[in-house]
Design an enzyme around this catalytic site. Structure first.
Site, short mmCIF file in Angstrom:
data_model
loop_
_atom_site.label_atom_id
_atom_site.label_comp_id
_atom_site.label_asym_id
_atom_site.label_seq_id
_atom_site.Cartn_x
_atom_site.Cartn_y
_atom_site.Cartn_z
N ASN A 2 -7.77 3.03 3.65
CA ASN A 2 -7.65 3.51 2.28
C ASN A 2 -9.03 3.58 1.66
O ASN A 2 -9.91 2.76 1.97
CB ASN A 2 -6.79 2.57 1.44
CG ASN A 2 -5.31 2.70 1.72
OD1 ASN A 2 -4.85 3.70 2.25
ND2 ASN A 2 -4.55 1.68 1.36
N ARG A 55 -0.91 4.54 6.28
CA ARG A 55 -1.83 4.06 7.32
C ARG A 55 -1.08 3.54 8.54
O ARG A 55 -1.42 3.88 9.68
CB ARG A 55 -2.76 2.97 6.78
CG ARG A 55 -3.78 3.49 5.80
CD ARG A 55 -4.61 2.37 5.24
NE ARG A 55 -3.73 1.39 4.59
CZ ARG A 55 -4.03 0.12 4.38
NH1 ARG A 55 -5.18 -0.37 4.76
NH2 ARG A 55 -3.18 -0.67 3.77
#
Length: 95
Positions: free
Chosen positions: A38, A20
């Site tokens: 996520n 990320r």
């Protein structure tokens, strides 16, 4: 150049490897706005808004990801969702 918005679902070993944060950095460098988070499924989900060239470039990077990641598949579909101008690229919490 006209912007487009794409919804991404990235599968593989993409959680716990800095995916990320790396995607945020790569998107910002390409002047792409949107978000990444996520999912409980183990996937990473992202909404990216930018020029087709910038998004294609980000997708090329995303297929490899950061060191330690293993990307098995990227689902990529056009999206009607949008982000406000000046939103930047943010890491969202998991749903």
């Amino acid at each position: 150049m006209k912007s487009e918005t794409m919804h991404l679902l990235i599968s593989g070993l993409v959680q716990g490897v800095g995916y990320r944060a790396s995607l945020q950095r790569e998107a910002t460098a390409r002047h792409i706005e949107g978000w990444v988070r996520n999912l409980a499924s183990g996937q990473v989900e992202a909404l990216v808004c930018g020029t087709p060239f910038a998004i294609d470039s980000l997708l090329d990077w995303a297929r490899q990801g950061p060191p330690g990641a293993r990307v098995d598949e990227i689902g990529c579909e056009p999206s009607s969702a949008s982000v406000p101008p000046g939103y930047g690229f943010q890491v969202h919490p998991s749903p």
